[in-house]
Design an enzyme around this catalytic site. Structure first.
Site, PDB file in Angstrom:
ATOM      1  N   ASP A   8     -16.114  -0.115  -0.390  1.00 19.64           N
ATOM      2  CA  ASP A   8     -16.367   0.987  -1.312  1.00 19.64           C
ATOM      3  C   ASP A   8     -17.481   0.513  -2.255  1.00 19.64           C
ATOM      4  O   ASP A   8     -17.735  -0.682  -2.372  1.00 19.64           O
ATOM      5  CB  ASP A   8     -15.075   1.295  -2.080  1.00 19.64           C
ATOM      6  CG  ASP A   8     -15.314   2.243  -3.236  1.00 19.64           C
ATOM      7  OD1 ASP A   8     -15.916   3.305  -3.015  1.00 19.64           O
ATOM      8  OD2 ASP A   8     -14.915   1.896  -4.378  1.00 19.64           O
ATOM      9  N   ASP A  10     -18.694   2.033  -5.936  1.00 22.22           N
ATOM     10  CA  ASP A  10     -18.421   2.005  -7.385  1.00 22.22           C
ATOM     11  C   ASP A  10     -17.012   1.475  -7.680  1.00 22.22           C
ATOM     12  O   ASP A  10     -16.028   1.948  -7.125  1.00 22.22           O
ATOM     13  CB  ASP A  10     -18.590   3.410  -7.983  1.00 22.22           C
ATOM     14  CG  ASP A  10     -19.974   3.990  -7.681  1.00 22.22           C
ATOM     15  OD1 ASP A  10     -20.925   3.204  -7.477  1.00 22.22           O
ATOM     16  OD2 ASP A  10     -20.104   5.232  -7.642  1.00 22.22           O
TER      17      ASP A  10
HETATM   18 MG    MG Z   1     -14.583   3.213  -6.032  1.00 26.75          MG
END
Ligand code: MG
Length: 189
Positions: A8, A10
């Site tokens: 992932d 952020d």
């Molecule tokens: Mg995230």
């Protein structure tokens, strides 16, 4: 067939800003994220980023802006001897579009696209992320999901316990997550 680690973005590779990131200047890569990607590279696995970027559907940034951010992130990792093979993002959001939602985690459109492009064995692959969607994304394609406690991770951990989903591992951050993958891999062969 290759093994992939789907990172992932952020809250996992870079700090969660608490709002949509619309320019590269707001990307603060965690210093330990480079080492995490280098370890994935050394294992011979693919490092791939999969990120929901609904800010596009909401009109906060354009697809070109997302691509520019990813180009610069890839360069920054390369400068640190860490290779990210691809960045996939999902621009859709259910409030704004009825189409194109199959790429939005926890749905597995991005994993299927990566599988097709790179020849990935999804069942042997991993997801590392800070949200419930990331863990469900892994489960939905039959891989292993690791929750990190950076970003929204601590909040997600409570949510995960409440709804009864079990991540395969809970790690302090993306580096300890990758170290867990490495240990498992070395034990298993
Ligand atoms: Mg995230």
């Amino acid at each position: 067939m290759k093994v992939a680690v789907f990172f992932d973005r952020d809250g996992t590779l870079n700090e969660e800003k608490g709002d949509y990131i619309t320019r590269y200047e707001d990307i603060k890569i965690y210093p330990f994220a480079f080492e995490a990607v280098r370890i994935v590279n050394s294992l011979g696995f693919l490092a791939i980023v999969t990120t929901n970027q609904a800010g596009v559907a909401k009109g906060l940034l354009k697809e070109e802006d997302v691509e520019e951010i990813h180009r610069k992130m890839k360069e920054e990792f390369e400068k640190n001897n860490a290779k990210i093979s691809a960045f996939y993002y999902c621009p859709a959001h259910p409030d704004h579009s009825k189409e194109g939602l199959d790429c939005r985690k926890p749905l597995i459109g991005m994993a299927l696209k990566a599988k097709e492009e790179f020849g990935i064995d999804l069942e042997k692959s991993f997801v590392i992320g800070d949200k419930v969607e990331d863990i469900l994304f892994a489960k939905n394609f039959g891989g292993k999901g690791i929750l990190v406690l950076t970003g929204y991770g601590r909040k997600s951990k409570e949510e995960i316990e409440r709804i009864g989903i079990k991540p395969d591992f809970v790690a302090e951050n993306v580096l300890t997550a990758v170290e867990w993958i490495k240990e498992r891999w070395e034990e298993g062969r």
